[in-house]
Design a protein around this motif. Structure first.
Motif, PDB file in Angstrom:
ATOM      1  N   PHE A  85       0.840  -1.192   0.000  1.00 54.21           N
ATOM      2  CA  PHE A  85       0.000   0.000   0.000  1.00 54.21           C
ATOM      3  C   PHE A  85       0.880   1.249   0.000  1.00 54.21           C
ATOM      4  O   PHE A  85       1.872   1.328   0.727  1.00 54.21           O
ATOM      5  N   THR A  86       0.490   2.239  -0.809  1.00 57.99           N
ATOM      6  CA  THR A  86       1.323   3.416  -1.055  1.00 57.99           C
ATOM      7  C   THR A  86       0.706   4.678  -0.459  1.00 57.99           C
ATOM      8  O   THR A  86      -0.425   4.681   0.021  1.00 57.99           O
ATOM      9  N   THR A  87       1.466   5.779  -0.546  1.00 57.90           N
ATOM     10  CA  THR A  87       0.999   7.058  -0.020  1.00 57.90           C
ATOM     11  C   THR A  87      -0.119   7.668  -0.856  1.00 57.90           C
ATOM     12  O   THR A  87      -0.747   8.627  -0.411  1.00 57.90           O
ATOM     13  N   ARG A  88      -0.369   7.137  -2.056  1.00 60.55           N
ATOM     14  CA  ARG A  88      -1.487   7.631  -2.853  1.00 60.55           C
ATOM     15  C   ARG A  88      -2.725   6.766  -2.672  1.00 60.55           C
ATOM     16  O   ARG A  88      -3.620   6.760  -3.497  1.00 60.55           O
ATOM     17  N   GLN A  89      -2.738   5.985  -1.586  1.00 60.76           N
ATOM     18  CA  GLN A  89      -3.878   5.138  -1.254  1.00 60.76           C
ATOM     19  C   GLN A  89      -4.101   4.048  -2.311  1.00 60.76           C
ATOM     20  O   GLN A  89      -5.196   3.507  -2.436  1.00 60.76           O
ATOM     21  N   ASN A  90      -3.052   3.737  -3.076  1.00 58.02           N
ATOM     22  CA  ASN A  90      -3.091   2.647  -4.045  1.00 58.02           C
ATOM     23  C   ASN A  90      -2.487   1.393  -3.436  1.00 58.02           C
ATOM     24  O   ASN A  90      -1.986   1.402  -2.312  1.00 58.02           O
ATOM     25  N   ILE A  91      -2.493   0.309  -4.208  1.00 56.19           N
ATOM     26  CA  ILE A  91      -1.748  -0.896  -3.843  1.00 56.19           C
ATOM     27  C   ILE A  91      -0.926  -1.327  -5.045  1.00 56.19           C
ATOM     28  O   ILE A  91      -1.368  -1.188  -6.194  1.00 56.19           O
ATOM     29  N   GLN A  92       0.289  -1.821  -4.791  1.00 57.03           N
ATOM     30  CA  GLN A  92       1.190  -2.245  -5.856  1.00 57.03           C
ATOM     31  C   GLN A  92       1.535  -3.729  -5.696  1.00 57.03           C
ATOM     32  O   GLN A  92       1.715  -4.225  -4.585  1.00 57.03           O
ATOM     33  N   PHE A  93       1.637  -4.402  -6.847  1.00 63.78           N
ATOM     34  CA  PHE A  93       2.113  -5.786  -6.900  1.00 63.78           C
ATOM     35  C   PHE A  93       3.427  -5.784  -7.668  1.00 63.78           C
ATOM     36  O   PHE A  93       3.490  -5.305  -8.803  1.00 63.78           O
ATOM     37  N   ASN A  94       4.471  -6.322  -7.056  1.00 63.25           N
ATOM     38  CA  ASN A  94       5.833  -6.127  -7.550  1.00 63.25           C
ATOM     39  C   ASN A  94       6.438  -7.291  -8.303  1.00 63.25           C
ATOM     40  O   ASN A  94       7.556  -7.177  -8.811  1.00 63.25           O
ATOM     41  N   TRP A  95       5.749  -8.439  -8.383  1.00 60.90           N
ATOM     42  CA  TRP A  95       6.389  -9.615  -8.963  1.00 60.90           C
ATOM     43  C   TRP A  95       5.499 -10.289  -9.993  1.00 60.90           C
ATOM     44  O   TRP A  95       5.364 -11.518 -10.011  1.00 60.90           O
ATOM     45  N   LEU A  96       4.898  -9.528 -10.859  1.00 65.50           N
ATOM     46  CA  LEU A  96       3.998 -10.088 -11.859  1.00 65.50           C
ATOM     47  C   LEU A  96       4.750 -10.503 -13.125  1.00 65.50           C
ATOM     48  O   LEU A  96       5.830  -9.984 -13.422  1.00 65.50           O
ATOM     49  N   GLU A  97       4.148 -11.419 -13.864  1.00 64.66           N
ATOM     50  CA  GLU A  97       4.620 -11.762 -15.211  1.00 64.66           C
ATOM     51  C   GLU A  97       3.822 -10.922 -16.208  1.00 64.66           C
ATOM     52  O   GLU A  97       2.600 -10.809 -16.102  1.00 64.66           O
ATOM     53  N   LEU A  98       4.534 -10.317 -17.165  1.00 60.93           N
ATOM     54  CA  LEU A  98       3.876  -9.419 -18.112  1.00 60.93           C
ATOM     55  C   LEU A  98       2.710 -10.107 -18.825  1.00 60.93           C
ATOM     56  O   LEU A  98       1.636  -9.503 -19.002  1.00 60.93           O
ATOM     57  N   GLU A  99       2.885 -11.358 -19.203  1.00 60.85           N
ATOM     58  CA  GLU A  99       1.832 -12.074 -19.929  1.00 60.85           C
ATOM     59  C   GLU A  99       0.558 -12.221 -19.102  1.00 60.85           C
ATOM     60  O   GLU A  99      -0.541 -12.364 -19.646  1.00 60.85           O
ATOM     61  N   GLN A 100       0.686 -12.200 -17.768  1.00 64.69           N
ATOM     62  CA  GLN A 100      -0.449 -12.424 -16.894  1.00 64.69           C
ATOM     63  C   GLN A 100      -1.198 -11.146 -16.530  1.00 64.69           C
ATOM     64  O   GLN A 100      -2.306 -11.219 -15.988  1.00 64.69           O
ATOM     65  N   VAL A 101      -0.607  -9.989 -16.801  1.00 64.77           N
ATOM     66  CA  VAL A 101      -1.205  -8.737 -16.335  1.00 64.77           C
ATOM     67  C   VAL A 101      -2.624  -8.529 -16.864  1.00 64.77           C
ATOM     68  O   VAL A 101      -3.515  -8.135 -16.092  1.00 64.77           O
ATOM     69  N   PRO A 102      -2.919  -8.771 -18.155  1.00 68.73           N
ATOM     70  CA  PRO A 102      -4.320  -8.616 -18.587  1.00 68.73           C
ATOM     71  C   PRO A 102      -5.284  -9.505 -17.807  1.00 68.73           C
ATOM     72  O   PRO A 102      -6.407  -9.083 -17.502  1.00 68.73           O
ATOM     73  N   GLU A 103      -4.863 -10.743 -17.459  1.00 68.29           N
ATOM     74  CA  GLU A 103      -5.734 -11.612 -16.669  1.00 68.29           C
ATOM     75  C   GLU A 103      -5.914 -11.070 -15.259  1.00 68.29           C
ATOM     76  O   GLU A 103      -7.003 -11.168 -14.671  1.00 68.29           O
ATOM     77  N   VAL A 104      -4.853 -10.511 -14.695  1.00 69.03           N
ATOM     78  CA  VAL A 104      -4.955  -9.882 -13.374  1.00 69.03           C
ATOM     79  C   VAL A 104      -5.955  -8.739 -13.410  1.00 69.03           C
ATOM     80  O   VAL A 104      -6.829  -8.615 -12.537  1.00 69.03           O
ATOM     81  N   LEU A 105      -5.860  -7.892 -14.423  1.00 70.63           N
ATOM     82  CA  LEU A 105      -6.779  -6.764 -14.547  1.00 70.63           C
ATOM     83  C   LEU A 105      -8.214  -7.231 -14.765  1.00 70.63           C
ATOM     84  O   LEU A 105      -9.164  -6.632 -14.232  1.00 70.63           O
ATOM     85  N   ALA A 106      -8.391  -8.304 -15.520  1.00 73.26           N
ATOM     86  CA  ALA A 106      -9.736  -8.850 -15.730  1.00 73.26           C
ATOM     87  C   ALA A 106     -10.316  -9.360 -14.417  1.00 73.26           C
ATOM     88  O   ALA A 106     -11.506  -9.164 -14.125  1.00 73.26           O
TER      89      ALA A 106
END
Length: 569
Positions: A85-106
């Motif tokens: 969790f960041t100072t902009r009230q967001n959350i970050q995931f740091n160890w994703l595979e690029l190919e999987q990002v669209p599935e994560v967003l879905a």
């Protein structure tokens, strides 16, 4: 909490499919890295030191238990079991595979979450006071106004490619818990002479290499004109902001270079044109959006004071519970409820990190002891906004079993720290090992509570993601001979009395930083007047005594001579 309509949900899903196609074309070689970069940034995707990092928006900090479970699934199935969790009230995931990002967003889209405009040269996630709508001193609940601004800014065709990133913060309290003066635009909800709603508008804030505090652009703006006035500000910036120099592209540079009066004249002229040609009623937008906000069904008649633990509880447990009540809970505007902070800091936890198991557990607690809503805060914590007072003992026991009840909210070890060299390509120093060392050294709660309100902020580079410029104590990581050193700044604040800290002296090596911080704080305790907060002591006695104590009087005199020589030259 705002309930997404079918239109809202369709927009997120369509954006996912659009990005899925963009990513497919990039991976197949049809899109170059140069062409793909702005597209992935507008969808929150960075390429960090080790792996792609995805930044997910938590609009103005509100998060449902269902959404938190959705984030937990991403952490478990696609990351290494945690989110940040960041100072902009967001959350970050740091160890994703690029190919999987669209599935994560879905997957996130199914629970109403997205990464739209969490990066790139656009209007970023709108942030807000984490206690919005919960405290009696507010003039009104600012959360629906945050949603008004969020919807106006999302995929705005005119402002999708600004000279640089643009950040907006909103508050409705005289106490600025949203750090509005370090934002490109700060909005404070106020009432006019006749009680009508309006906004105080500040502009030109921002930290980094050239820190500035925002200044008042308009002391009073009728609420109905908010969107038109924001459009005018963004148009002037979009037209005249620097695009030839990355370091001079922020609106703070434009405001400072032309002067606030000239900038205001341009904005007011543009605003007048908008009002004549195509005005938009912000009050009407607010009315429609407010209809989709669910108001908690507060119960009446609960206890007004927190109950004690059972008589069988040990003295140690009772003391820990009492401390937690004092430091980790706040009064609620509705009788019978408390606000409970959940600290995401500790010796075994990087500031802001939360595991997938902890996310699931907190989602359960939010439903059991509230209305299934949590909030992320500006200082990398979470909070449960609507806890019945009668539930406090059982909630404390549950949080304590998770290691999330440490009674240090608002103390030195409730620090802000960026990920530093462990993750970021831009960092010059490792912040997380230093944060861990500070947590381990300052582990005495009695001492921390005696120190009182000391806000420590640690940034790994000049980009100031941890806001070190406005820390009571700010540490800036620098690299010297391949090692991490830290420059100390003192006296900053992001509150309603905002000010920038000042550099004390030469940077200190990492292995001496905890010892130096200990000496600085013990000197404060020697110098303070009874019950005087840290920041008040710093401003009363000035920086010179702190410099002489840490670096010796000879250094202080040499530094003063150097400043005089520079001024004479």
């Amino acid at each position: 909490m705002y309930q997404y309509s079918e239109w809202d949900q369709a927009l997120i899903r369509e954006r996912v499919e659009q990005f899925r196609d963009q990513t497919r074309r990039f991976l197949s070689g049809q899109l170059s890295e140069e062409a793909y970069r702005p597209l992935r940034l507008m969808n929150g995707l960075y390429i960090q030191r080790h792996a792609p990092m995805l930044r997910v928006a938590i609009p103005y900090g509100l998060l449902s238990s269902t959404q938190l479970r959705g984030l937990a699934r991403v952490a478990r199935d696609h990351d290494r079991g945690f989110g940040h969790f960041t100072t902009r009230q967001n959350i970050q995931f740091n160890w994703l595979e690029l190919e999987q990002v669209p599935e994560v967003l879905a997957s996130l889209a199914e629970v109403g979450l997205h990464a739209i405009q969490t990066s790139g040269n656009c209007i970023r996630n709108v942030t807000c006071d984490p206690l919005a709508g919960l405290t009696p001193e507010e003039v009104d609940n600012p959360l629906p106004w945050c949603e008004v601004v969020r919807q106006w800014a999302t995929l705005h065709p005119e402002f999708s490619y600004l000279p640089r990133k643009f950040k907006i913060a909103v508050t409705a309290s005289p106490r600025d818990r949203a750090a509005t003066r370090i934002h490109d635009v700060g909005l404070q909800l106020v009432r006019g002479a006749s009680g009508e709603p309006g906004f105080r508008i500040s502009v030109g804030g921002g930290l980094g290499r050239d820190p500035h505090l925002a200044r008042t652009l308009r002391a009073w703006l009728p609420a109905d004109d908010l969107l038109d006035y924001l459009t005018a500000i963004l148009r002037v910036y979009n037209l005249h902001g620097r695009r030839d120099n990355l370091y001079k592209a922020r609106i703070k540079v434009l405001v400072n270079s032309v002067g606030l009066p000239a900038f205001k004249e341009q904005v007011e002229s543009e605003w007048a044109l908008i009002r004549r040609e195509q005005p938009v009623s912000a009050l009407e937008a607010h009315r429609l959006i407010s209809e989709r906000f669910v108001t908690p069904a507060y119960r009446e008649g609960g206890p007004s004071r927190p109950p004690a633990l059972p008589a069988s509880a040990s003295n140690e447990f009772a003391t820990a519970y009492d401390r937690w009540l004092r430091f980790n809970t706040r009064e609620h505007r509705h009788p019978g409820y408390r606000v409970v902070f959940v600290p995401l800091k500790g010796p075994e936890r990087a500031p802001g990190d939360l595991t997938d198991q902890e996310m699931h557990a907190l989602a359960d607690l939010a439903e059991r002891h509230g209305f299934g809503v949590l909030r992320s805060t500006h200082d990398q914590n979470l909070l449960l906004p609507d806890v019945p007072i009668a539930d406090l003992p059982s909630l404390w026991q549950a949080l304590d079993s998770l290691g999330l009840a440490h009674a240090h909210i608002g103390t030195l070890t409730d620090m802000i720290a960026c990920p530093g060299l462990d993750y970021c390509n831009l960092a010059n120093a490792a912040t997380l090992p230093l944060a861990r060392d500070i947590q381990q050294h300052f582990d005495d709660l009695d001492y921390l509570h005696d120190l009182g309100d000391v806000q420590l902020k640690i940034s790994g580079c000049m980009n100031a993601c941890a806001h070190h410029h406005v820390g009571h104590i700010g540490l800036l990581g620098v690299e010297k001979q391949g090692a991490s050193w830290y420059q100390i700044q003192l006296g900053g604040s992001s509150s309603e009395q905002a000010r920038l800290g000042q550099v004390l002296g030469p940077a200190v090596p990492a292995d001496k930083m905890v010892e130096t911080l200990d000496r600085l704080l013990r000197f404060y305790l020697d110098q303070r007047q009874p019950d005087e907060p840290f920041l008040d002591t710093v401003h009363r006695i000035g920086l010179k005594p702190f410099k002489e104590h840490l670096y010796g009087p000879d250094h202080a005199r040499r530094a003063n001579r150097a400043r005089i020589a520079t001024a004479d030259a």
